[in-house]
Every structure is written in C-alpha cells, then in structure tokens.
Design a protein around this motif. Structure first.
Motif, PDB file in Angstrom:
ATOM      1  N   THR A  69     -47.746  -9.193 -99.562  1.00  0.00           N
ATOM      2  CA  THR A  69     -48.721  -8.519-100.420  1.00  0.00           C
ATOM      3  C   THR A  69     -50.072  -8.431 -99.724  1.00  0.00           C
ATOM      4  O   THR A  69     -50.582  -9.432 -99.216  1.00  0.00           O
ATOM      5  CB  THR A  69     -48.890  -9.271-101.755  1.00  0.00           C
ATOM      6  N   GLU A 128     -34.850  -0.465 -98.070  1.00  0.00           N
ATOM      7  CA  GLU A 128     -34.889  -1.906 -97.829  1.00  0.00           C
ATOM      8  C   GLU A 128     -33.461  -2.448 -97.808  1.00  0.00           C
ATOM      9  O   GLU A 128     -33.036  -3.190 -98.704  1.00  0.00           O
ATOM     10  CB  GLU A 128     -35.746  -2.587 -98.902  1.00  0.00           C
ATOM     11  N   VAL A 164     -43.726  -3.694 -97.407  1.00  0.00           N
ATOM     12  CA  VAL A 164     -42.475  -4.118 -96.792  1.00  0.00           C
ATOM     13  C   VAL A 164     -42.507  -3.714 -95.324  1.00  0.00           C
ATOM     14  O   VAL A 164     -42.988  -2.636 -94.969  1.00  0.00           O
ATOM     15  CB  VAL A 164     -41.254  -3.498 -97.508  1.00  0.00           C
ATOM     16  N   PRO A 219     -48.065  -4.230-102.687  1.00  0.00           N
ATOM     17  CA  PRO A 219     -46.844  -4.822-102.129  1.00  0.00           C
ATOM     18  C   PRO A 219     -46.351  -3.993-100.949  1.00  0.00           C
ATOM     19  O   PRO A 219     -46.140  -2.784-101.051  1.00  0.00           O
ATOM     20  CB  PRO A 219     -45.865  -4.768-103.309  1.00  0.00           C
ATOM     21  N   TYR A 243     -50.583   3.766-101.860  1.00  0.00           N
ATOM     22  CA  TYR A 243     -50.209   2.948-103.012  1.00  0.00           C
ATOM     23  C   TYR A 243     -51.157   3.190-104.183  1.00  0.00           C
ATOM     24  O   TYR A 243     -50.716   3.334-105.333  1.00  0.00           O
ATOM     25  CB  TYR A 243     -50.192   1.462-102.653  1.00  0.00           C
ATOM     26  N   GLN A 281     -44.068  -0.868-100.774  1.00  0.00           N
ATOM     27  CA  GLN A 281     -42.854  -1.092-101.543  1.00  0.00           C
ATOM     28  C   GLN A 281     -42.741  -0.047-102.640  1.00  0.00           C
ATOM     29  O   GLN A 281     -43.728   0.413-103.203  1.00  0.00           O
ATOM     30  CB  GLN A 281     -42.853  -2.497-102.147  1.00  0.00           C
ATOM     31  N   ARG A 282     -41.523   0.300-102.956  1.00  0.00           N
ATOM     32  CA  ARG A 282     -41.260   1.369-103.916  1.00  0.00           C
ATOM     33  C   ARG A 282     -41.094   0.796-105.316  1.00  0.00           C
ATOM     34  O   ARG A 282     -40.440  -0.216-105.515  1.00  0.00           O
ATOM     35  CB  ARG A 282     -39.994   2.125-103.504  1.00  0.00           C
ATOM     36  N   SER A 289     -41.129  -8.798 -96.826  1.00  0.00           N
ATOM     37  CA  SER A 289     -42.063  -8.353 -97.858  1.00  0.00           C
ATOM     38  C   SER A 289     -43.303  -9.245 -97.881  1.00  0.00           C
ATOM     39  O   SER A 289     -43.207 -10.453 -97.681  1.00  0.00           O
ATOM     40  CB  SER A 289     -41.392  -8.390 -99.239  1.00  0.00           C
TER      41      SER A 289
END
Length: 567
Positions: free
Chosen positions: A310, A136, A102, A100, A397, A246-247, A308
């Motif tokens: 993927t 974000e 961002v 994911p 990631y 993304q976190r 966002s």
C-alpha cells in the motif's frame, strides 16, 4: 517525469488580443463564451519552494520510493506543511488516500511459437518479443490462440472509425500497429489530428480496447519512428518488476497477455501468413479497413511473482466560499526512484530534486498563496500522487476512486519538474488545442507578458504520459505547463543546452540533487502562472470542456449527464 512536450500555440494566437475580463470565444464552442475573472497575482514564497524541495530531495528521504521509509517521511512533511499553509484534510478527516498497489514480475518465459499456414516460427523473449500480464495470477498460458491483424486497433465512434467492426476476437490474439493511421502526415490535419498523436495512438489505449473486445492477447508491432523510441526502450521497460494499481470491483476487463513484437519478428510472422506488413499498414490507414484473420495460431506461457503493498496519495483542500462542491485540481507526483544504479562516485540515491520535489513543493507554495488570498468561489484541491514513475499509478487510482466526484471537478493543472535555470520569455505546455482551458492559459499568459512555444514533435503524444492524463481520460480537462525554452539570458540556444544537460546528466539519475546555486526566478514566474490558472478556474462560473472532435469530449459529456451536480 516524462519527456517534455512543447505547446501548439498557433491555435490560440487570436485569443491574445482579447481582454481577460470579457467573455472569450471558445474553440469548438459554437460561439459560446467563458467566464474568466481577472485575478490579482499570488503572494508566492520562494523560501517555501527552496525549503520543501531541499528537504524532499535530501539523502534522508532515500529517493522517495513508494512503500519505503522515504514515503513515510514525505507524508509527514506534506501533512505538516499543508496544515501550516491553512488547508484542511482532503479525504474526510484524513490527509491521505490509500493506494493499493501490486507488483508483478514475469519469469520463466517460453518462446512465442507460431503455427499455421507456413513453417512454424519461434520467437525468443527479449530478443524478438516481450509480454506481461496485468492479472494477479501465478501462471499465464496462451495455447493455439488465433491471430488477427486489426490495423491500428481503434474503435472511435465519434470519428466513424472501427477496426473491430464485425469482428469477434474472444480468445484470440490481435496484432496491432502503433500510433494513429495518419501519423505520417506533415501537418495537424487528418482524422486523428495528422501527425499529432491522439490517445488512440498510445499503446495503453490499444491494450484497453483489445481487452474490451474480449481478446486473450494483444501484440503491438514495434517500429521506431511511430513509437518515438527504439526497441531497447521497450525491452528494458517491459521486463523485470511491473507495478500496477490493484483492481477493485467492476474493474475493466483484461487480456491474459499484452506485449510487443519487433518489426523483424512481425514481418516474418506476416510473411508466413502470406501477408506483407507494408501492404497491410497502407490498407489500415484508410477508413473502412477490415481486420485480417491470419490463419495462424500463437502459443506461449510464463510465470509471475506477485507482491501487494500500500502506498498513499496526499490530499489537502481549501473549501470554496460559494460552490464548495465544485473542485479545481492541482496535482504533482511526490515519488521518485529510490535507490538506483550508482554514479561513478558510488552515489546510489536518485534524489529527484527537479523531478519532482520541485512540483511537490509547488503544491505547498500554491496552497499558502491561495489561503492568503482567502477562499475562492470553488474549492481548491492539492493532490500529491504516488507512483507516477511506475506508470501514473497514484493519479490513476484517484481518478478511478475519486474523493471528489469527477463530474464536479472543473479541471486542473499538473506540475512535474520546474526549470531552475532562470526566467524565460515563454512557457512550454502539454495539451494545447485540446480543451477550453486553452483560453484560461492564454489569458494568464497575457497577464504575465509571456508567450507559448509551438510543439515541435506532437507525434510523440506526450500529453498521454504524465499524471494529468489519468484525469483527462476520464473526462476532466487538465493542463500541464512546463518551463520555457527561450531564456532571457541566452535565448533558445541556452534553453536547449539546459534541457540537454539535465536529460543527459541528471534525469532519473543520482545527480538530480538540490543545488543552492539554482536560479529560482524562472520557477517563481511559472508558479505565478499556475496560481493564476487555478484561481481563475476557481473564481469562474464556467465549466470548460474538451474541444469539438477531441477524444475525451464524449467521456466528459457522459459523465456530466450521469450527475445532477457540477458540469
């Protein structure tokens, strides 16, 4: 792909005289020995290298940008070739790991205003400073945040160095110097390896440490020499869309704003605070430096557009025969830039043939060769990561969300852009002198009759700028081997011409395209080196670690203590 780094070969000269089958002395290992098995050469297919590189870099893949049809085509091709090579899906029953992402685009920047002791100052965005948020959030605002000069912003317990000692920076903005305190040293001796940059010198570390300390903002003072690039690079890289992973839950803390100040702006700020940049820099280079509150306050605000989407890492595995729960990594990034600024002929597809269709093809060729040789003692993992060009996002990631536990990951090799100008007597390598993988590399080089070229610019810290670093910073020893400079046809002069021609005419541009006239002999020689390295690690019983004093050693030790398996 990052700029190339040459290796530090002098550390390992003695190892070349020792046999590959015997236990070799380990740097930092206090007399310990590594089990380095002798392995036969791999059956590597040049046809595979050509075919996969040609297809991945074709216009049909549109430059392989994450989140585009080019990604979908890349995934389909890699799954097909991994299956044919004899691999198994690397994420349970799936060949992919969702990543994911961002994208945050800052806009509507107010000036950076400074108030306090002297006359108020106002710095213009782009011209005097740049800043982004990793959060974000639609709006970012700093209001009257106290400014503190924290020297090099380093907290390194293993070196007895803490620029934040006794300091509370919660809600404050820290001003930080780039690189390490001893970067001007002319040799590799010093608390931070002399002129060879450590991770503590990288801007990524400085922002992370500022966030851990609770700072609201972090501003690095840009100076061309210690940064190794001009303000134009900072200005272009830190404006416009910025992509991040993304976190998830329990993610590390973040500042509200990270940015850079031009040297001129920093000098003006410090002068207004009654300080001098040169004097503060000299003081910060000494152990025991105490941070300096500046008696000034900073304010700014900006908005952000957040999107966002993927992307995917692609994973295959060849399970081990005796220790299937111990893993050796092979990594390469499949992505490139997609469509980009057009060439004079109107071509706007950045095909990324060398960077990094060659490295991605190498994953397939290595998978084929290892499968033909039969299972190794340990499992071999082949990981094609996404979004390297956006800042090592796919590798980061995976490292933060590993399919295979990092404490059970022995080590690995990273492949980014093979040299297609013919064979070389040497190799360049990133990260020699850091870990016990050096001995594996020297053994493999001896078997192939090749040498290592010393690093002419260790101060630029290239070890921290490619996918292997995402794993190294979490404790996994990694090597990155690049093509040599001492070409058999033409020597170092020819090698320098080849490197300069690629950088000036093809790197990150539409003309990094597949060429049927390429000489693949050097590629295949380098690929054989990667094969030997992976096979030796996978057949070994040893767990190589970081050398004594390396910044990642303590992280590895903690990782190992927390696990009842692996290292």
């Amino acid at each position: 792909m990052t700029i190339r780094q040459f290796a530090i070969g002098t550390l390992l000269a003695g190892a070349l005289a020792l046999g590959a089958c015997e236990g070799l002395p380990v740097p930092g290992g206090a007399g310990a020995a590594l089990d380095i098995p002798e392995v036969e050469p791999g059956q590597l297919s040049e046809a595979t290298m050509k075919d996969v590189t040609r297809i991945l870099s074709s216009d049909a893949f549109e430059g392989r940008a994450p989140g585009t049809p080019g990604e979908e085509k890349t995934i389909a091709l890699m799954i097909e070739r991994f299956k044919a090579a004899g691999l198994q899906p690397g994420n349970g029953e799936s060949w992919v790991q969702e990543v994911p992402l961002v994208e945050i685009t800052g806009k509507d920047y107010a000036p950076l205003t400074i108030t306090g002791k002297g006359a108020p100052l106002s710095f213009d965005f782009r011209k005097d400073w740049v800043g982004v948020t990793y959060r974000e959030e639609a709006a970012t605002s700093l209001s009257d945040s106290e400014l503190v000069f924290v020297g090099y912003g380093i907290n390194a317990p293993e070196k007895g160095w803490n620029d934040y000692a006794g300091l509370d920076v919660k809600g404050k903005t820290v001003v930080i110097l780039v690189n390490d305190p001893d970067w001007q040293t002319q040799n590799l001796e010093g608390p931070f390896n002399g002129k060879a940059m450590t991770y503590y010198g990288r801007w990524t570390y400085k922002y992370e440490e500022a966030a851990r300390q609770g700072a609201a903002g972090a501003l690095i003072v840009h100076q061309t020499a210690p940064a190794a690039y001009g303000w134009n690079v900072v200005e272009s890289s830190w404006t416009g869309p910025q992509a991040y992973a993304q976190r998830g839950e329990n993610a590390p803390p973040l500042t509200q704003m990270n940015g850079w100040l031009t040297e001129d702006a920093a000098r003006k700020l410090l002068k207004s605070a009654g300080q001098d940049l040169d004097a503060l820099t000299k003081a910060a280079q000494a152990k025991g430096f105490k941070a300096v509150p500046l008696g000034m306050k900073l304010s700014t605000r900006f908005a952000s557009d957040v999107r966002s989407f993927t992307s995917h890492n692609i994973i295959g595995i060849l399970p081990g025969s005796e220790k299937p729960d111990e893993y050796v990594l092979h990594t390469a990034h499949w992505d490139h830039l997609g469509r980009c600024s057009p060439a004079p002929d109107g071509d706007d597809i950045c095909n990324g043939a060398v960077d990094n269709a060659t490295g991605t093809a190498a994953l397939v060729a290595l998978a084929e060769a290892h499968a033909k040789a039969g299972p190794a003692r340990r499992s071999l993992v082949f990981l094609a990561v996404t979004a390297e060009e956006s800042g090592l996002l796919g590798a980061t990631y995976y490292a933060q969300n590993p399919v295979y536990p990092l404490a059970q990951t022995v080590g690995g090799v990273n492949m980014d852009a093979f040299q297609v100008a013919g064979p070389a007597r040497d190799v360049t390598a990133v990260g020699l002198g850091k870990s016990q993988l050096d001995i594996f590399l020297e053994t493999a080089l001896k078997a192939d009759g090749r040498t290592v070229t010393p690093d002419p610019k260790p101060e630029n810290g290239y070890y921290y700028r490619s996918d292997h670093f995402a794993f190294a910073k979490l404790g996994v020893p990694m090597l990155y081997i690049d093509g040599g400079e001492d070409l058999i046809e033409g020597g170092r002069e020819a090698g320098a011409r080849v490197a300069a021609d690629y950088t000036e005419n093809r790197y990150h541009g539409p003309k990094d395209e597949f060429d049927e006239a390429w000489d693949w002999s050097g590629v295949m020689a380098d690929l054989q080196l990667y094969y030997r390295l992976g096979r030796m690690m996978a057949m070994s019983t040893s767990w190589p670690t970081w050398n004594e004093g390396d910044e990642f050693r303590a992280i590895r030790e903690e990782s190992c203590k927390a696990s009842d398996k692996g290292c």
